[in-house]
Design a protein around this motif. Structure first.
Motif, mmCIF file in Angstrom:
data_model
loop_
_atom_site.group_PDB
_atom_site.id
_atom_site.type_symbol
_atom_site.label_atom_id
_atom_site.label_comp_id
_atom_site.label_asym_id
_atom_site.label_seq_id
_atom_site.Cartn_x
_atom_site.Cartn_y
_atom_site.Cartn_z
ATOM 1 N N UNK A 83 0.839 -1.209 0.000
ATOM 2 C CA UNK A 83 0.000 0.000 0.000
ATOM 3 C C UNK A 83 0.870 1.254 0.000
ATOM 4 N N UNK A 84 2.002 1.172 -0.667
ATOM 5 C CA UNK A 84 2.913 2.309 -0.733
ATOM 6 C C UNK A 84 2.250 3.467 -1.471
ATOM 7 N N UNK A 85 2.639 4.664 -1.112
ATOM 8 C CA UNK A 85 2.060 5.843 -1.741
ATOM 9 C C UNK A 85 2.904 6.335 -2.920
ATOM 10 N N UNK A 86 3.706 5.435 -3.492
ATOM 11 C CA UNK A 86 4.479 5.771 -4.679
ATOM 12 C C UNK A 86 4.211 4.740 -5.761
ATOM 13 N N UNK A 87 4.449 5.151 -6.993
ATOM 14 C CA UNK A 87 4.324 4.247 -8.113
ATOM 15 C C UNK A 87 5.694 4.083 -8.747
ATOM 16 N N UNK A 88 6.158 2.844 -8.867
ATOM 17 C CA UNK A 88 7.433 2.550 -9.512
ATOM 18 C C UNK A 88 7.179 2.378 -10.999
ATOM 19 N N UNK A 89 7.855 3.185 -11.812
ATOM 20 C CA UNK A 89 7.611 3.204 -13.250
ATOM 21 C C UNK A 89 8.889 2.841 -13.985
ATOM 22 N N UNK A 90 8.816 1.797 -14.811
ATOM 23 C CA UNK A 90 9.965 1.378 -15.610
ATOM 24 C C UNK A 90 10.267 2.466 -16.637
ATOM 25 N N UNK A 91 11.505 2.962 -16.634
ATOM 26 C CA UNK A 91 11.890 4.075 -17.499
ATOM 27 C C UNK A 91 12.780 3.639 -18.657
ATOM 28 N N UNK A 92 13.162 2.347 -18.700
ATOM 29 C CA UNK A 92 13.956 1.868 -19.812
ATOM 30 C C UNK A 92 15.205 1.128 -19.380
ATOM 31 N N UNK A 93 15.995 0.794 -20.379
ATOM 32 C CA UNK A 93 17.213 0.017 -20.150
ATOM 33 C C UNK A 93 18.337 0.890 -19.606
ATOM 34 N N UNK A 94 19.239 0.239 -18.916
ATOM 35 C CA UNK A 94 20.417 0.873 -18.344
ATOM 36 C C UNK A 94 21.635 0.033 -18.699
ATOM 37 N N UNK A 95 22.794 0.635 -18.645
ATOM 38 C CA UNK A 95 24.041 -0.109 -18.806
ATOM 39 C C UNK A 95 24.801 -0.187 -17.486
ATOM 40 N N UNK A 96 24.161 0.214 -16.393
ATOM 41 C CA UNK A 96 24.811 0.218 -15.086
ATOM 42 C C UNK A 96 25.281 -1.174 -14.695
ATOM 43 N N UNK A 97 26.488 -1.255 -14.166
ATOM 44 C CA UNK A 97 27.027 -2.514 -13.663
ATOM 45 C C UNK A 97 27.520 -2.367 -12.227
ATOM 46 N N UNK A 98 27.352 -1.176 -11.674
ATOM 47 C CA UNK A 98 27.722 -0.952 -10.282
ATOM 48 C C UNK A 98 26.940 0.235 -9.732
ATOM 49 N N UNK A 99 26.891 0.331 -8.427
ATOM 50 C CA UNK A 99 26.208 1.408 -7.739
ATOM 51 C C UNK A 99 26.887 2.736 -8.054
ATOM 52 N N UNK A 100 26.093 3.749 -8.373
ATOM 53 C CA UNK A 100 26.649 5.085 -8.566
ATOM 54 C C UNK A 100 25.593 6.132 -8.248
ATOM 55 N N UNK A 101 26.025 7.269 -7.778
ATOM 56 C CA UNK A 101 25.127 8.381 -7.493
ATOM 57 C C UNK A 101 24.992 9.200 -8.769
ATOM 58 N N UNK A 102 24.009 8.836 -9.598
ATOM 59 C CA UNK A 102 23.801 9.523 -10.865
ATOM 60 C C UNK A 102 22.362 10.008 -11.023
ATOM 61 N N UNK A 103 21.625 10.047 -9.918
ATOM 62 C CA UNK A 103 20.226 10.481 -9.905
ATOM 63 C C UNK A 103 19.334 9.605 -10.789
ATOM 64 N N UNK A 104 19.730 8.349 -10.958
ATOM 65 C CA UNK A 104 18.922 7.354 -11.672
ATOM 66 C C UNK A 104 18.808 6.133 -10.778
ATOM 67 N N UNK A 105 17.612 5.669 -10.567
ATOM 68 C CA UNK A 105 17.377 4.467 -9.783
ATOM 69 C C UNK A 105 17.566 3.285 -10.717
ATOM 70 N N UNK A 106 18.605 2.488 -10.449
ATOM 71 C CA UNK A 106 18.981 1.436 -11.382
ATOM 72 C C UNK A 106 19.021 0.075 -10.703
ATOM 73 N N UNK A 107 18.598 -0.930 -11.468
ATOM 74 C CA UNK A 107 18.646 -2.314 -11.027
ATOM 75 C C UNK A 107 19.591 -3.034 -11.978
#
Length: 116
Positions: free
Chosen positions: A49-73
């Protein structure tokens, strides 16, 4: 069993949170990884019942954690020491979440034959 867990008072300052996925992994086809993560994001909102909606924004090339203002999996071949994944969160002094990344550890689980 969680061996390390820290609860913070951070929060999103928006109702819509975009996330990106790097689907490259050692276990399943990339399309299946994206579909599973999208399903998880949808179920998370419904179940909590979270008050946020998680929206898929597209593909990423991230392979490690970084502070880039993008939530990446992303997936890594690292051994998670028994953990399936870890979430990294950066937030400001007011507790507003700025960036969250999730790393799934392929290396540990693949070798145990848990994922196919």
């Amino acid at each position: 069993i969680a061996h390390a867990y820290t609860l913070t008072n951070s929060r999103w300052n928006t109702a819509t949170v975009s996330y990106y996925i790097n689907p490259v992994n050692s276990d399943v086809p990339q399309a299946a990884a994206i579909a599973a993560l999208q399903a998880g994001a949808q179920a998370w909102r419904t179940q909590t019942s979270a008050n946020i909606e998680l929206v898929y924004a597209g593909a990423s090339t991230a392979t490690q954690n970084s502070m880039n203002n993008r939530n990446e999996v992303f997936f890594s071949n690292d051994n998670g020491g028994g953990a399936l994944a870890v979430t990294y969160t950066v937030y400001d002094s007011s507790g507003n979440t700025l960036d969250t990344d999730i790393e799934f550890f392929d290396g540990d689980w693949l070798h145990r034959g848990i994922l196919y």
